[in-house]
Design a protein around this motif. Sequence first.
Motif, mmCIF file in Angstrom:
data_model
loop_
_atom_site.group_PDB
_atom_site.id
_atom_site.type_symbol
_atom_site.label_atom_id
_atom_site.label_comp_id
_atom_site.label_asym_id
_atom_site.label_seq_id
_atom_site.Cartn_x
_atom_site.Cartn_y
_atom_site.Cartn_z
ATOM 1 N N ASN A 53 0.827 -1.215 0.000
ATOM 2 C CA ASN A 53 0.000 0.000 0.000
ATOM 3 C C ASN A 53 0.856 1.257 0.000
ATOM 4 O OD1 ASN A 53 -2.394 -1.391 -0.076
ATOM 5 N ND2 ASN A 53 -2.640 -1.452 2.157
ATOM 6 N N LEU A 58 -0.935 4.388 -1.823
ATOM 7 C CA LEU A 58 -2.299 4.385 -1.304
ATOM 8 C C LEU A 58 -2.272 4.738 0.174
ATOM 9 C CD1 LEU A 58 -3.543 1.109 -3.014
ATOM 10 C CD2 LEU A 58 -4.385 3.399 -3.498
ATOM 11 N N ARG A 78 -3.297 13.746 -0.320
ATOM 12 C CA ARG A 78 -4.147 12.778 -1.022
ATOM 13 C C ARG A 78 -4.177 13.030 -2.525
ATOM 14 N NH1 ARG A 78 -9.155 9.687 0.978
ATOM 15 N NH2 ARG A 78 -10.261 10.039 -0.952
ATOM 16 N N ALA A 82 -2.701 10.834 -5.657
ATOM 17 C CA ALA A 82 -3.584 10.355 -6.736
ATOM 18 C C ALA A 82 -2.956 10.642 -8.092
ATOM 19 C CB ALA A 82 -4.952 11.015 -6.624
ATOM 20 N N ARG A 85 -0.030 8.248 -8.602
ATOM 21 C CA ARG A 85 -0.526 6.913 -8.965
ATOM 22 C C ARG A 85 -0.957 6.881 -10.418
ATOM 23 N NH1 ARG A 85 -3.314 7.055 -3.953
ATOM 24 N NH2 ARG A 85 -5.296 7.581 -4.943
ATOM 25 N N PHE A 91 -1.961 -0.814 -11.314
ATOM 26 C CA PHE A 91 -2.341 -1.792 -10.292
ATOM 27 C C PHE A 91 -2.991 -3.024 -10.913
ATOM 28 C CE2 PHE A 91 -2.152 2.119 -7.918
ATOM 29 C CZ PHE A 91 -1.677 1.744 -6.673
ATOM 30 N N PHE A 93 -4.907 -6.465 -9.301
ATOM 31 C CA PHE A 93 -5.344 -7.023 -8.012
ATOM 32 C C PHE A 93 -5.687 -8.495 -8.151
ATOM 33 C CE2 PHE A 93 -6.652 -2.608 -8.396
ATOM 34 C CZ PHE A 93 -6.105 -2.033 -7.270
ATOM 35 N N ASN A 97 -10.809 -6.618 -9.952
ATOM 36 C CA ASN A 97 -11.328 -5.273 -9.727
ATOM 37 C C ASN A 97 -11.615 -4.502 -11.002
ATOM 38 O OD1 ASN A 97 -11.623 -5.353 -7.012
ATOM 39 N ND2 ASN A 97 -9.615 -4.506 -6.552
ATOM 40 N N LEU A 99 -14.604 -2.812 -13.434
ATOM 41 C CA LEU A 99 -15.947 -2.285 -13.220
ATOM 42 C C LEU A 99 -16.930 -3.218 -13.911
ATOM 43 C CD1 LEU A 99 -15.548 1.566 -13.708
ATOM 44 C CD2 LEU A 99 -15.269 0.177 -11.656
ATOM 45 N N ARG A 158 -5.295 -2.493 -18.345
ATOM 46 C CA ARG A 158 -5.642 -1.229 -17.686
ATOM 47 C C ARG A 158 -4.436 -0.665 -16.941
ATOM 48 N NH1 ARG A 158 -10.102 -1.639 -13.187
ATOM 49 N NH2 ARG A 158 -8.360 -2.625 -12.118
ATOM 50 N N ARG B 308 -16.463 -0.386 -3.697
ATOM 51 C CA ARG B 308 -15.347 -1.046 -4.364
ATOM 52 C C ARG B 308 -14.989 -0.323 -5.654
ATOM 53 N NH1 ARG B 308 -13.330 -6.040 -3.257
ATOM 54 N NH2 ARG B 308 -12.156 -6.950 -4.988
ATOM 55 N N GLU B 309 -16.030 0.053 -6.402
ATOM 56 C CA GLU B 309 -15.799 0.802 -7.643
ATOM 57 C C GLU B 309 -15.070 2.115 -7.344
ATOM 58 O OE1 GLU B 309 -19.316 1.723 -10.022
ATOM 59 O OE2 GLU B 309 -18.340 3.605 -10.616
ATOM 60 N N ILE B 312 -11.460 1.338 -6.733
ATOM 61 C CA ILE B 312 -10.715 1.114 -7.975
ATOM 62 C C ILE B 312 -10.382 2.450 -8.637
ATOM 63 C CG2 ILE B 312 -10.799 0.106 -10.291
ATOM 64 C CD1 ILE B 312 -12.903 -1.885 -9.145
ATOM 65 N N LEU B 314 -10.229 5.410 -7.308
ATOM 66 C CA LEU B 314 -9.245 6.174 -6.550
ATOM 67 C C LEU B 314 -7.845 5.589 -6.756
ATOM 68 C CD1 LEU B 314 -11.184 6.806 -3.218
ATOM 69 C CD2 LEU B 314 -10.500 8.530 -4.872
ATOM 70 N N ALA B 315 -7.754 4.243 -6.754
ATOM 71 C CA ALA B 315 -6.445 3.594 -6.876
ATOM 72 C C ALA B 315 -5.793 3.944 -8.207
ATOM 73 C CB ALA B 315 -6.598 2.080 -6.745
ATOM 74 N N LEU B 393 -13.737 8.474 0.806
ATOM 75 C CA LEU B 393 -13.390 7.096 1.163
ATOM 76 C C LEU B 393 -11.890 6.878 1.057
ATOM 77 C CD1 LEU B 393 -16.154 4.990 -0.628
ATOM 78 C CD2 LEU B 393 -15.751 5.148 1.836
ATOM 79 N N PRO B 395 -8.985 4.720 -0.199
ATOM 80 C CA PRO B 395 -8.923 3.735 -1.286
ATOM 81 C C PRO B 395 -8.629 2.313 -0.802
ATOM 82 C CG PRO B 395 -7.165 5.373 -1.483
ATOM 83 C CD PRO B 395 -8.107 5.862 -0.442
ATOM 84 N N ILE B 396 -7.811 2.176 0.236
ATOM 85 C CA ILE B 396 -7.459 0.834 0.712
ATOM 86 C C ILE B 396 -8.687 0.135 1.290
ATOM 87 C CG2 ILE B 396 -5.997 -0.492 2.290
ATOM 88 C CD1 ILE B 396 -4.058 1.939 2.187
ATOM 89 N N LEU B 399 -11.221 -0.631 -1.477
ATOM 90 C CA LEU B 399 -10.855 -1.785 -2.302
ATOM 91 C C LEU B 399 -11.134 -3.103 -1.582
ATOM 92 C CD1 LEU B 399 -7.541 -0.692 -4.004
ATOM 93 C CD2 LEU B 399 -9.612 -1.474 -5.136
ATOM 94 N N ARG B 400 -11.020 -3.065 -0.263
ATOM 95 C CA ARG B 400 -11.198 -4.280 0.511
ATOM 96 C C ARG B 400 -12.681 -4.578 0.723
ATOM 97 N NH1 ARG B 400 -7.882 -3.049 5.194
ATOM 98 N NH2 ARG B 400 -5.949 -3.110 4.017
#
Lengths: 233, 402
Positions: A53, A58, A78, A82, A85, A91, A93, A97, A99, A158, B308-309, B312, B314-315, B393, B395-396, B399-400
């Motif tokens: 993380n 993150l 923050r 962003a 990133r 990323f 996962f 993840n 959509l 992605r 969750r969306e 994603i 934000l990540a 929110l 992001p960590i 996502l979880r």
Amino acid sequence: MSAPLLSFSGVWKTYGRGEATVHALAGVELEIERGDFVAIMGPSGSGKSTAMNIIGCLDTPTRGVYAFDGIDAGRLDRQRRAILRNLYIGFVFQGYNLLARTTAAENVELPLVYRGVPSRERRARALAALDRVGLTGRENHTPAELSGGQQQRVAIARAIVSEPTLLLADEPTGNLDTARSHEIMELLIELNREKNLTVVMVTHEADIAAYADRQLKFLDGKVASDSRVTEMA
Amino acid sequence: MIWEAVRLALTSVRRNALRSFLTLLGIVIGVAAVIAMITIGTGTTEKVKADIAKLGSNLLVVRSGADTGPGGPRVAARPLSQRDYETLSLRLADVEAVSAASQSRVRVVFGTESLQSAVTGTDDSYFPARNWALTSGRVFNDSELRAGSNVCIIGTTVSRQFFGAGDPEGSTIRVKQMSCRVIGLLESKGFSGFGQDQDNVVMMPLAAFQRRIAGSRDIETIYVAGRDGVATSQIQARMEDLLRESRRVAPDADDDFSVRDMTQVADAMTSATTAMTGMLGAVAGVSLLVGGIGIMNIMLVSVTERTREIGIRLAIGAHERHILLQFLVEATVLSAIGGLTGVLLGLGIAGGVAYALSIPFSPSALIVLMAFGFSAMIGMVFGFFPALRGARLDPIDALRHE
């Protein structure tokens, strides 16, 4: 040799306070070079997820310095994290993840949307990325219409569409069978080689970790072992 | 970026069609209620205005007995006399017409047909004073008025009942015990705002009415039509002076007659219906607000559902403001769709009601724009809190989130 891409110096991550204090990371020292393929291993609670993380910007360290390409990423707010990133990190996962109910191409375009890339260029780059991961012709499929391996390929597309410096993979093969797992790993290796893309991957499977050039084992919030697999050829 | 967010919002609304529809129902009903209430209310006001205009503009009405306010009891008093009428008609300046009239509901017969009708004895000034024209025939002549001849002018309801589409002129009808020759036909005024048929009437010379129908020389009402551009309040004051003199009311006694200014009545009725419209609109506005709370509720659900969306997004580099914008736009798009549907529904309801009650359909672009704009704004305001919650929110954690 230029400066390392990533460096941890004296990084602590502490949760809770008083009696309930938990040190997820307890003074981690670590450097990762550009173009490296690193596997991070360790039992749950070892701090490997927290380290991921922080590497992925993150999260920020409680104490110590985390530098990304010379940037003191741990001190960024923050919004700046962003941006960082979006520009430099891709990323992947364990749970893909993607959509839901969104086509593969639209999923791949997403990072470019937040970068303000015009839609025509976005589309072209997304299709190229999908092509690179071997999903030509699947661009209009939604995740529900794709197999697990294909979904993970979309996720990889992605991650690379924004041409990042670093690809972070969190148990990328955790939900896949052995054959599919090895295909995904081959793909990551190829991307690592051809784009000089730095890959940092968390896994707890030894045969997956074996694809990496370097293996880090975390234990109790510290790097317990660091071994480099020297190439034969 | 905004355009992306709108596209995303539309997709999201389409994917949750049923839920979106249920959420929108509040806004739809709110906007439709506001539009329908105000449009119908405006139509009613116009109808009332038109009705009053038909009574005659600048009309002042004199009756015997003190006026104790609208609907209040009339104090018994001497009826109006020929002398009162003559005083006003001789000495009142700046007036268009002064007319004396008495009225009674009696049976009117022609052949085998009969009808209960409002029979009025009056003079020729009555027609200009009441803003009433003839479609055919003629008004009374001087000798008929003086002698109280057996002639009459009838309304369209009476004519249709007795003669159908035929020409009533020259026919003789019986009014109570009196035979009377039809010499003219009045133009139609339709129903009044109170559901009264204004065309079920028979007019005859006042002298004939007094002798053959009422059996007394009393005058029930004196109508005075003021000249355009002369304040009716001024005429009213002068009339009161003249009547006190003519009726010999002691200086310290109250009036034993009343003068009612129809312009004031019109204004009062118009302002009453306008106030009613405003009140109904306000009540409908409350339901809009309730609709807004519905939007907030569903947006909170939507944010939670899509944690969750959000993680994603934000990540991979979305900023807080991107997420904020996405959900704000979604709430606004949602309520704007509701607003649009509500506008159409409201106009439809108002149109139907206007047709059913035969009042004018008078949609106002301003009200439509306001209701639509207000509903979109409600979406923005009530969508802000859920959107902010999504944007803030971690992001960590997001996502979880399962």
